[in-house]
Structures are given as structure tokens and as C-alpha cells.
Design a protein around this motif. Structure first.
Motif, PDB file in Angstrom:
ATOM      1  N   SER A 195      -6.928  -1.708   5.940  1.00 15.53           N
ATOM      2  CA  SER A 195      -5.909  -2.369   6.748  1.00 15.53           C
ATOM      3  C   SER A 195      -4.871  -3.094   5.901  1.00 15.53           C
ATOM      4  O   SER A 195      -5.128  -3.488   4.773  1.00 15.53           O
ATOM      5  N   GLY A 196      -3.691  -3.276   6.495  1.00 19.85           N
ATOM      6  CA  GLY A 196      -2.664  -4.080   5.851  1.00 19.85           C
ATOM      7  C   GLY A 196      -1.591  -3.264   5.159  1.00 19.85           C
ATOM      8  O   GLY A 196      -1.550  -2.040   5.216  1.00 19.85           O
ATOM      9  N   ASN A 197      -0.689  -3.990   4.476  1.00 22.29           N
ATOM     10  CA  ASN A 197       0.463  -3.342   3.852  1.00 22.29           C
ATOM     11  C   ASN A 197       0.116  -2.547   2.610  1.00 22.29           C
ATOM     12  O   ASN A 197       0.836  -1.623   2.227  1.00 22.29           O
ATOM     13  N   LYS A 198      -1.005  -2.875   1.953  1.00 20.59           N
ATOM     14  CA  LYS A 198      -1.326  -2.232   0.674  1.00 20.59           C
ATOM     15  C   LYS A 198      -1.512  -0.731   0.815  1.00 20.59           C
ATOM     16  O   LYS A 198      -1.161   0.042  -0.084  1.00 20.59           O
ATOM     17  N   VAL A 199      -2.066  -0.300   1.938  1.00 19.69           N
ATOM     18  CA  VAL A 199      -2.377   1.119   2.104  1.00 19.69           C
ATOM     19  C   VAL A 199      -1.109   1.961   2.119  1.00 19.69           C
ATOM     20  O   VAL A 199      -1.114   3.114   1.669  1.00 19.69           O
ATOM     21  N   ARG A 200      -0.002   1.399   2.607  1.00 21.79           N
ATOM     22  CA  ARG A 200       1.251   2.166   2.610  1.00 21.79           C
ATOM     23  C   ARG A 200       1.694   2.497   1.181  1.00 21.79           C
ATOM     24  O   ARG A 200       2.154   3.606   0.896  1.00 21.79           O
ATOM     25  N   LYS A 201       1.586   1.527   0.285  1.00 21.43           N
ATOM     26  CA  LYS A 201       1.947   1.779  -1.112  1.00 21.43           C
ATOM     27  C   LYS A 201       0.979   2.769  -1.748  1.00 21.43           C
ATOM     28  O   LYS A 201       1.379   3.659  -2.514  1.00 21.43           O
ATOM     29  N   LEU A 202      -0.306   2.604  -1.410  1.00 24.87           N
ATOM     30  CA  LEU A 202      -1.334   3.435  -2.044  1.00 24.87           C
ATOM     31  C   LEU A 202      -1.280   4.885  -1.578  1.00 24.87           C
ATOM     32  O   LEU A 202      -1.806   5.768  -2.261  1.00 24.87           O
ATOM     33  N   GLU A 203      -0.662   5.164  -0.450  1.00 27.32           N
ATOM     34  CA  GLU A 203      -0.488   6.556  -0.044  1.00 27.32           C
ATOM     35  C   GLU A 203       0.287   7.329  -1.106  1.00 27.32           C
ATOM     36  O   GLU A 203       0.006   8.506  -1.367  1.00 27.32           O
ATOM     37  N   PHE A 204       1.269   6.681  -1.710  1.00 29.80           N
ATOM     38  CA  PHE A 204       2.088   7.338  -2.725  1.00 29.80           C
ATOM     39  C   PHE A 204       1.479   7.192  -4.117  1.00 29.80           C
ATOM     40  O   PHE A 204       1.524   8.120  -4.930  1.00 29.80           O
ATOM     41  N   ILE A 205       0.912   6.030  -4.397  1.00 30.74           N
ATOM     42  CA  ILE A 205       0.300   5.811  -5.712  1.00 30.74           C
ATOM     43  C   ILE A 205      -0.910   6.717  -5.922  1.00 30.74           C
ATOM     44  O   ILE A 205      -1.047   7.358  -6.976  1.00 30.74           O
TER      45      ILE A 205
END
Length: 379
Positions: free
Chosen positions: A72-82
Motif C-alpha cells: 500500500s501507499g505511494n511507494k509501490v507506484r515508483k517501484l513499478e518502474f524501478i
């Protein structure tokens, strides 16, 4: 031992998927935009009314606390690309860092476990021992089987944590034959920033036309950077406000400027595409005051939406103080980006004990052991 004759098949469901380039992205940047991502989030997330102000304006909320459960949270959006970049580079280990209760580290650990990738976390704490009772994100990170290393609370990324991560990567290569990928604190870099290009595209499509201001917490800077750069590239429809929960506005301007430069956006100044609002980090990062706890309790009781004491609680309180202050710069309705962090509630001893004491003091919790008696109910 029964129940051990199985292997995870989650990895098969996590595949690189095509990601369409947003229509508003300039042609000059399209070759930099990742063509694929690892679909991890439950997106798009909802935008709905949240709070009504005395002057008649309204605050809407974007529910990025609902991007998933363990992720959950905003971190997963970044990690989709990372994490897509991790796979494309053929890496079989990841190294990252954060606080003991880091949402980012917990999310990295969970994704690495799903992918079958070795995970190493450098966790900042004021304790040099492992004796503290695991709770919150610290507990969840450990459950994934990640390798956890406790480091000093005040160690900075560029001067200490990055060199340590590089040293660890070399040890993994030398001793285990691993190819390690180093993820910066918070996943805030020129790869992770595209996660909030994606979120911004959702905002353009779903946000009410009356919304003119967007508020978000700043912990590592990647989320506000993505929103601010995307807003600039799409024509500056909104005013972007970041509320630091650590460091300072000046620090985040520098960090955002680095990402702007890394993307090759000549002539773009961080101070011109977003505004930092200092003064709301309270007693410091990860430390909540009684006023902040009272605000979180009231918001939860009146709206049913949980805020965490590290990020969203401080940022929402700061936003409301700004909007309630009658400043004429905040014209129109506002959107608050809920960045998640719910597990942080359970890792902050002060918040837990304060809430329990508050329940007892105000009669929220009462004993009703004798069924023949009537229960006590607060007025």
C-alpha cells in the motif's frame, strides 16, 4: 513437516507490461519514458470528497493508501518502474535503505519476495542492537526474509548509506555471485519519478474541475517531484504544494532540481513548479506530538480514513492549517494525496500508548464483564 511440499508461483503473475506514454508528454521526453512497468498497484485509485471548509471550499482526497495491501501507499507506484528496471538489467538482488519503520523498505522487501530476488535493507535507528520488539513495517520487512542491517539514525544517504550500499553490492558479487541493484532512499530518482507521472495522468482524468491545489507529504521527494514535473509538462493546471515531514523545503528543492536535470529539462527551476511549505514536521521525522495525534484521531473518527503519524498525518494537518488560515493564495478546491503508511501507526510507541490512554480517559473503552449490568457509554 507437513505443508512444506510447495513452491511459490507468484513470480509467474508478475510480468512486464506495456505502459502507454501519456498524451501530454513532450516528444523530446518520450524516448526517456519507460515503455514497460511491473504492474503491482491496484490503480487507478479513487478521488472523492473528504473535508468541507468554513469558507465553502472543499478538500478532495486521492486514495493512494489503497494501491494494495502489503504494497500500500505511494511507494509501490515508483517501484513499478524501478523493479521493472531491476528485471531488465538481470539483477538478482536489491539493496535499499530507510528508517526502521520505512514504508519503502517494507514494499521493496515484499516485492523482492514475490519475485524471488534477494533483498537487503539498511535501516536507520537510534538502537545499536536487535533487541527492540519488532512492530509495524520493521516486523513486516523481517517476515519477508529480507536481510536487515541496523545503521545509525542520522546517517545521510549520499555520504554514508550509498557508500555502504555500494560496499554491500561488491560483497554480494564477490561472495555470492549476485548482481545487486541499488535503489535510492524512498525510490526517489529519475526512474521512480515516472510512478507519479502515471498518478498525475489519473488526476487529469478523474479530478473535479474545481480543484486548483494539490497537497502531498514530502519524505524523500520523489512523489512531489513526479507531480510537479508532470504538472509543468502538461500545462500547469494545478498548484503543487509539498509539506516536508523531515529535512527542509530547501533540501527538497535541491532534490527535485536534480531529477529535473536528470530528465534533461533545460531551464526548469524546482522553485517555479512547486512550493514547499515548511513548519509542519513537528518534533521531527517519525516523532508525533500530542496535537498531531489528536488531529489524526479526529479525522479518523469523523471521516473513517486513517492517517499515519509519520507522513499523511503531519501533511494533512499542515494543509488544513494553511487552508483554514484564510490565505488568499489557495484559491479553489484542493486535493490531498493520501500516500498510505498505515503500518507506521503500529510502529510508533508514542502514538499507540497515547491512543490507548486517550480511549480510557475519554471513555471510548470501558469494561462490561457483567452481562446483567448496563454498559457505560460516553456522552
Amino acid at each position: 513437516m507437513p505443508g512444506t511440499g510447495w513452491q511459490s508461483s507468484v513470480r509467474r503473475s508478475l510480468v512486464l507490461t506495456e505502459f502507454p506514454v501519456p498524451e501530454w508528454l513532450p516528444v523530446s521526453l518520450r524516448d526517456r519514458f519507460p515503455s514497460t512497468r511491473l504492474k503491482l498497484s491496484c490503480s487507478p485509485t479513487a478521488i472523492h470528497p473528504w473535508l468541507k471548509l468554513g469558507n465553502g471550499t472543499e478538500v478532495f482526497i486521492k486514495r493512494d493508501d489503497q494501491t494494495g495491501s502489503s504494497l500500500s501507499g505511494n511507494k509501490v507506484r515508483k517501484l513499478e518502474f524501478i523493479m521493472a528496471d531491476v528485471l531488465k538489467r538481470g539483477c538478482d538482488a536489491v539493496i535499499t535503505c530507510g528508517s526502521l519503520q520505512s514504508n519503502h523498505c517494507r514494499a521493496v522487501a515484499a516485492i523482492a519476495a514475490q519475485l524471488g530476488i534477494e533483498c537487503h535493507l539498511l535501516l536507520r535507528t537510534d538502537s545499536a542492537t536487535c533487541d527492540s520488539k519488532p512492530s509495524g513495517n520493521y516486523l513486516l520487512s523481517g517476515l519477508t526474509g529480507a536481510h536487515l542491517y541496523l545503521v545509525g539514525l542520522r546517517e545521510q544517504y549520499a555520504t554514508s548509506l550509498l557508500p555502504r550500499s555500494q560496499k554491500l553490492a561488491e560483497i554480494l558479487r564477490r561472495d555470492r555471485g549476485r548482481k545487486a541493484y541499488i535503489i535510492p532512499v524512498g525510490g526517489s530518482d529519475a526512474v521512480g519519478v515516472f510512478g507519479y507521472f502515471s498518478a498525475f495522468d489519473e488526476i487529469l482524468k478523474d479530478c473535479p474541475a474545481s480543484v486548483k491545489n494539490i497537497f502531498v507529504a514530502c519524505g524523500s521527494g520523489g512523489t512531489v517531484a513526479g507531480l510537479a514535473i508532470a504538472n509543468h509538462l502538461s500545462g500547469n493546471k494545478f498548484r503543487i504544494y509539498g509539506i516536508p515531514v523531515c529535512d527542509s523545503g530547501a533540501y527538497f528543492y535541491d532534490h527535485i532540481q536534480k531529477m529535473v536535470n536528470d530528465l534533461g529539462l533545460a531551464g526548469v527551476k524546482a522553485e517555479e513548479i512547486c512550493q514547499m511549505i515548511d513548519g509542519y514536521k513537528g518534533a521531527g521525522y517519525g516523532i508525533s506530538t500530542e496535537q498531531e495525534r489528536d488531529f489524526i484521531r479526529r479525522i479518523t473518527a469523523e471521516t473513517g480514513i486513517f492517517l499515519d503519524p509519520v507522513y499523511s498525518g503531519k501533511a494533512a494537518r499542515g494543509m488544513m492549517e494553511e487552508l483554514d488560515g484564510g490565505s488568499k493564495i489557495y484559491k479553489g478546491d484542493s486535493l490531498f494525496i493520501h500516500t498510505g503508511g498505515i503500518f507506521g501507526i503500529f510502529g510508533e510507541p508514542g502514538f499507540v500508548s497515547s491512543t490507548l490512554n486517550n480511549d480510557i480517559r475519554h471513555g471510548t473503552t470501558s469494561s462490561w464483564m457483567d452481562a446483567t449490568q448496563e454498559p457505560f457509554m460516553r456522552p
